[in-house]
Design a protein around this motif. Sequence first.
Motif, PDB file in Angstrom:
ATOM      1  N   THR A 189      -1.982 -18.721  36.085  1.00  0.00           N
ATOM      2  CA  THR A 189      -1.608 -17.772  37.131  1.00  0.00           C
ATOM      3  C   THR A 189      -1.864 -18.274  38.550  1.00  0.00           C
ATOM      4  OG1 THR A 189      -2.286 -16.037  35.564  1.00  0.00           O
ATOM      5  CG2 THR A 189      -1.832 -15.355  37.831  1.00  0.00           C
ATOM      6  N   PHE A 190      -2.892 -19.077  38.734  1.00  0.00           N
ATOM      7  CA  PHE A 190      -3.327 -19.453  40.079  1.00  0.00           C
ATOM      8  C   PHE A 190      -3.330 -20.972  40.264  1.00  0.00           C
ATOM      9  CE2 PHE A 190      -5.413 -15.384  39.038  1.00  0.00           C
ATOM     10  CZ  PHE A 190      -4.815 -14.596  40.023  1.00  0.00           C
ATOM     11  N   PRO A 191      -3.483 -21.434  41.512  1.00  0.00           N
ATOM     12  CA  PRO A 191      -3.502 -22.876  41.755  1.00  0.00           C
ATOM     13  C   PRO A 191      -4.685 -23.556  41.060  1.00  0.00           C
ATOM     14  CG  PRO A 191      -3.238 -21.658  43.817  1.00  0.00           C
ATOM     15  CD  PRO A 191      -3.602 -20.654  42.757  1.00  0.00           C
ATOM     16  N   SER A 192      -4.555 -24.833  40.826  1.00  0.00           N
ATOM     17  CA  SER A 192      -5.657 -25.659  40.318  1.00  0.00           C
ATOM     18  C   SER A 192      -5.397 -27.085  40.776  1.00  0.00           C
ATOM     19  CB  SER A 192      -5.751 -25.587  38.786  1.00  0.00           C
ATOM     20  OG  SER A 192      -4.552 -26.045  38.183  1.00  0.00           O
ATOM     21  N   ALA A 193      -6.378 -27.934  40.603  1.00  0.00           N
ATOM     22  CA  ALA A 193      -6.232 -29.340  40.987  1.00  0.00           C
ATOM     23  C   ALA A 193      -6.895 -30.202  39.928  1.00  0.00           C
ATOM     24  CB  ALA A 193      -6.873 -29.598  42.345  1.00  0.00           C
ATOM     25  N   CYS A 194      -6.209 -31.256  39.528  1.00  0.00           N
ATOM     26  CA  CYS A 194      -6.751 -32.138  38.486  1.00  0.00           C
ATOM     27  C   CYS A 194      -6.353 -33.580  38.751  1.00  0.00           C
ATOM     28  CB  CYS A 194      -6.222 -31.699  37.119  1.00  0.00           C
ATOM     29  SG  CYS A 194      -6.819 -32.716  35.747  1.00  0.00           S
ATOM     30  N   VAL A 195      -7.302 -34.478  38.550  1.00  0.00           N
ATOM     31  CA  VAL A 195      -7.020 -35.914  38.582  1.00  0.00           C
ATOM     32  C   VAL A 195      -6.810 -36.364  37.134  1.00  0.00           C
ATOM     33  CG1 VAL A 195      -7.918 -38.208  39.151  1.00  0.00           C
ATOM     34  CG2 VAL A 195      -8.389 -36.268  40.674  1.00  0.00           C
ATOM     35  N   HIS A 240     -10.073 -16.507  29.477  1.00  0.00           N
ATOM     36  CA  HIS A 240     -10.221 -16.366  30.934  1.00  0.00           C
ATOM     37  C   HIS A 240      -9.697 -17.609  31.649  1.00  0.00           C
ATOM     38  CE1 HIS A 240     -12.162 -15.469  34.786  1.00  0.00           C
ATOM     39  NE2 HIS A 240     -12.721 -16.659  34.740  1.00  0.00           N
ATOM     40  N   ILE A 241     -10.071 -18.788  31.169  1.00  0.00           N
ATOM     41  CA  ILE A 241      -9.628 -20.049  31.779  1.00  0.00           C
ATOM     42  C   ILE A 241      -8.110 -20.206  31.658  1.00  0.00           C
ATOM     43  CG2 ILE A 241      -9.739 -22.567  31.591  1.00  0.00           C
ATOM     44  CD1 ILE A 241     -12.236 -21.404  32.849  1.00  0.00           C
ATOM     45  N   HIS A 242      -7.569 -19.861  30.504  1.00  0.00           N
ATOM     46  CA  HIS A 242      -6.119 -19.961  30.290  1.00  0.00           C
ATOM     47  C   HIS A 242      -5.373 -19.093  31.306  1.00  0.00           C
ATOM     48  CE1 HIS A 242      -2.169 -19.360  28.404  1.00  0.00           C
ATOM     49  NE2 HIS A 242      -2.378 -20.521  27.808  1.00  0.00           N
ATOM     50  N   TYR A 243      -5.885 -17.888  31.521  1.00  0.00           N
ATOM     51  CA  TYR A 243      -5.287 -16.981  32.508  1.00  0.00           C
ATOM     52  C   TYR A 243      -5.355 -17.582  33.906  1.00  0.00           C
ATOM     53  CZ  TYR A 243      -5.632 -13.222  35.991  1.00  0.00           C
ATOM     54  OH  TYR A 243      -5.514 -12.453  37.123  1.00  0.00           O
ATOM     55  N   LEU A 282      -3.638 -28.332  36.782  1.00  0.00           N
ATOM     56  CA  LEU A 282      -3.928 -28.323  35.350  1.00  0.00           C
ATOM     57  C   LEU A 282      -2.812 -27.604  34.604  1.00  0.00           C
ATOM     58  CD1 LEU A 282      -7.693 -27.415  35.555  1.00  0.00           C
ATOM     59  CD2 LEU A 282      -6.836 -29.347  34.223  1.00  0.00           C
ATOM     60  N   LYS A 283      -2.730 -27.857  33.299  1.00  0.00           N
ATOM     61  CA  LYS A 283      -1.750 -27.191  32.451  1.00  0.00           C
ATOM     62  C   LYS A 283      -2.486 -26.236  31.503  1.00  0.00           C
ATOM     63  CE  LYS A 283       1.128 -31.339  32.609  1.00  0.00           C
ATOM     64  NZ  LYS A 283       1.652 -32.495  31.844  1.00  0.00           N
ATOM     65  N   PRO A 284      -1.825 -25.144  31.087  1.00  0.00           N
ATOM     66  CA  PRO A 284      -2.476 -24.176  30.192  1.00  0.00           C
ATOM     67  C   PRO A 284      -3.074 -24.807  28.939  1.00  0.00           C
ATOM     68  CG  PRO A 284      -0.445 -23.257  31.039  1.00  0.00           C
ATOM     69  CD  PRO A 284      -0.480 -24.692  31.499  1.00  0.00           C
ATOM     70  N   GLU A 285      -2.449 -25.892  28.451  1.00  0.00           N
ATOM     71  CA  GLU A 285      -2.988 -26.528  27.229  1.00  0.00           C
ATOM     72  C   GLU A 285      -4.346 -27.202  27.457  1.00  0.00           C
ATOM     73  OE1 GLU A 285       0.588 -29.273  28.432  1.00  0.00           O
ATOM     74  OE2 GLU A 285       0.089 -27.134  28.521  1.00  0.00           O
ATOM     75  N   HIS A 286      -4.777 -27.286  28.713  1.00  0.00           N
ATOM     76  CA  HIS A 286      -6.094 -27.868  29.019  1.00  0.00           C
ATOM     77  C   HIS A 286      -7.203 -26.812  29.005  1.00  0.00           C
ATOM     78  CE1 HIS A 286      -3.541 -30.956  31.397  1.00  0.00           C
ATOM     79  NE2 HIS A 286      -3.836 -31.446  30.205  1.00  0.00           N
ATOM     80  N   SER A 287      -6.861 -25.573  28.686  1.00  0.00           N
ATOM     81  CA  SER A 287      -7.836 -24.474  28.755  1.00  0.00           C
ATOM     82  C   SER A 287      -9.052 -24.722  27.875  1.00  0.00           C
ATOM     83  CB  SER A 287      -7.175 -23.158  28.352  1.00  0.00           C
ATOM     84  OG  SER A 287      -6.082 -22.866  29.176  1.00  0.00           O
ATOM     85  N   GLN A 288      -8.829 -25.231  26.661  1.00  0.00           N
ATOM     86  CA  GLN A 288      -9.956 -25.443  25.746  1.00  0.00           C
ATOM     87  C   GLN A 288     -10.910 -26.500  26.295  1.00  0.00           C
ATOM     88  OE1 GLN A 288      -9.199 -27.182  21.782  1.00  0.00           O
ATOM     89  NE2 GLN A 288     -10.420 -25.505  20.930  1.00  0.00           N
ATOM     90  N   LEU A 289     -10.367 -27.591  26.823  1.00  0.00           N
ATOM     91  CA  LEU A 289     -11.204 -28.650  27.397  1.00  0.00           C
ATOM     92  C   LEU A 289     -12.024 -28.106  28.558  1.00  0.00           C
ATOM     93  CD1 LEU A 289     -12.084 -31.613  27.929  1.00  0.00           C
ATOM     94  CD2 LEU A 289      -9.982 -31.857  29.309  1.00  0.00           C
ATOM     95  N   VAL A 290     -11.387 -27.376  29.457  1.00  0.00           N
ATOM     96  CA  VAL A 290     -12.089 -26.837  30.624  1.00  0.00           C
ATOM     97  C   VAL A 290     -13.174 -25.863  30.191  1.00  0.00           C
ATOM     98  CG1 VAL A 290     -11.842 -25.470  32.732  1.00  0.00           C
ATOM     99  CG2 VAL A 290     -10.105 -27.177  32.139  1.00  0.00           C
ATOM    100  N   SER A 291     -12.852 -24.975  29.238  1.00  0.00           N
ATOM    101  CA  SER A 291     -13.834 -24.004  28.760  1.00  0.00           C
ATOM    102  C   SER A 291     -15.019 -24.705  28.092  1.00  0.00           C
ATOM    103  CB  SER A 291     -13.171 -23.039  27.769  1.00  0.00           C
ATOM    104  OG  SER A 291     -14.129 -22.184  27.190  1.00  0.00           O
ATOM    105  N   ARG A 292     -14.731 -25.723  27.317  1.00  0.00           N
ATOM    106  CA  ARG A 292     -15.783 -26.433  26.567  1.00  0.00           C
ATOM    107  C   ARG A 292     -16.781 -27.114  27.500  1.00  0.00           C
ATOM    108  NH1 ARG A 292     -12.537 -29.328  23.491  1.00  0.00           N
ATOM    109  NH2 ARG A 292     -12.859 -31.314  24.579  1.00  0.00           N
ATOM    110  N   THR A 293     -16.332 -27.524  28.675  1.00  0.00           N
ATOM    111  CA  THR A 293     -17.198 -28.266  29.595  1.00  0.00           C
ATOM    112  C   THR A 293     -17.826 -27.377  30.665  1.00  0.00           C
ATOM    113  OG1 THR A 293     -15.244 -28.791  30.947  1.00  0.00           O
ATOM    114  CG2 THR A 293     -15.915 -30.415  29.295  1.00  0.00           C
ATOM    115  N   TRP A 294     -17.509 -26.073  30.656  1.00  0.00           N
ATOM    116  CA  TRP A 294     -18.013 -25.140  31.671  1.00  0.00           C
ATOM    117  C   TRP A 294     -19.339 -24.559  31.230  1.00  0.00           C
ATOM    118  CZ3 TRP A 294     -15.921 -19.537  32.330  1.00  0.00           C
ATOM    119  CH2 TRP A 294     -16.410 -18.984  33.531  1.00  0.00           C
ATOM    120  N   LEU A 295     -20.270 -24.415  32.176  1.00  0.00           N
ATOM    121  CA  LEU A 295     -21.601 -23.873  31.887  1.00  0.00           C
ATOM    122  C   LEU A 295     -21.528 -22.521  31.190  1.00  0.00           C
ATOM    123  CD1 LEU A 295     -24.730 -23.939  32.280  1.00  0.00           C
ATOM    124  CD2 LEU A 295     -24.343 -22.830  34.492  1.00  0.00           C
ATOM    125  N   HIS A 296     -20.576 -21.665  31.618  1.00  0.00           N
ATOM    126  CA  HIS A 296     -20.458 -20.319  31.049  1.00  0.00           C
ATOM    127  C   HIS A 296     -19.338 -20.229  30.012  1.00  0.00           C
ATOM    128  CE1 HIS A 296     -23.257 -18.920  34.105  1.00  0.00           C
ATOM    129  NE2 HIS A 296     -22.504 -19.491  35.021  1.00  0.00           N
TER     130      HIS A 296
END
Length: 297
Positions: A200-206, A193-196, A170-184
């Motif tokens: 900083t750490f690995p991720s995987a995205c299709v 938190h998601i942006h960090y 994933l790219k940092p600019e995807h933080s809002q999308l990921v946060s919006r779809t997360w239960l918490h």
Amino acid sequence: MKMARSLSRSELRQLVDSLVLDCGDMASHSKAMLYCTALHYLDGKIPLDMTFEVDRWPDYTAVLWTQKDDEVSVLSFEKDCVNVSLYWTNEDGLRQLLTLTSVDWTRPLLFMAIPLSGLSVLKEHLELQGVPCPPEEDIYLSDTVYYLHETCPSMDKVNGTDDKMTIAPLKPEHSQLVSRTWLHGNTPEAERHIHYQISTFPSACVYDQEGNPVSWILFNYYGSQGVGYTIPDHRGKGYFQLASKYMINTCLQKGFVPFLFIEDYNEQSRAVHKKLGYSWVEAGRCAYIFLNRNKSS
């Protein structure tokens, strides 16, 4: 008053070197969390001061770790809430550490994936401190789910997946999308938190052929995978399996045991991860516990 022993950086390095992660021990997630958090802290990947406290040194039997100050933390996804984690091999050591720790029990806290075997000790301590036990809705029961295979899974496309899809972090600019779809998620704290995490750490995205994320999974600072999600219109096509295989490969290549937590309600996630080769046992049951959740700091 006697206080818990707070480890220096050199002592923390000794502690990390003393931890042997047993891939066959399916109740040792808190040891893996301690190892990953301490390692990432020593490597400068956690951008705040933390304290790692032990009941005694060097023959410790219990460890508590949390952030040192009241500063806003990218580690937490709730406003004013501080993450607290515990690892122990002896209940008496755990009792002693809880009594001696510098933690302020009156402020909002989130206990991270505490093994259920320690809940009675924690509740006993809260009663002694005069702190109300959290209500049911602030306790999230989970299973610890492990991928215990030594070989990386094949990255062959799952039947039904589109060959035009690509897999990458994933790219940092995807933080809002990921946060919006997360239960918490869907709060400024969660997005930070998601942006960090993504930065900083690995991720995987299709990604679809236009480069839009359709399914993803993140790696937490404490070593587990999490925040997995697939856009509703793309479910049932095997995309999450692809993202998960990519993440498993990344974890194994870095020397980490791939593991994650699945909350009790999430039967769909259990089915997907069982298919991927993950397993779990009763001894790995744990809970995320919010304490003083609605209390302002």
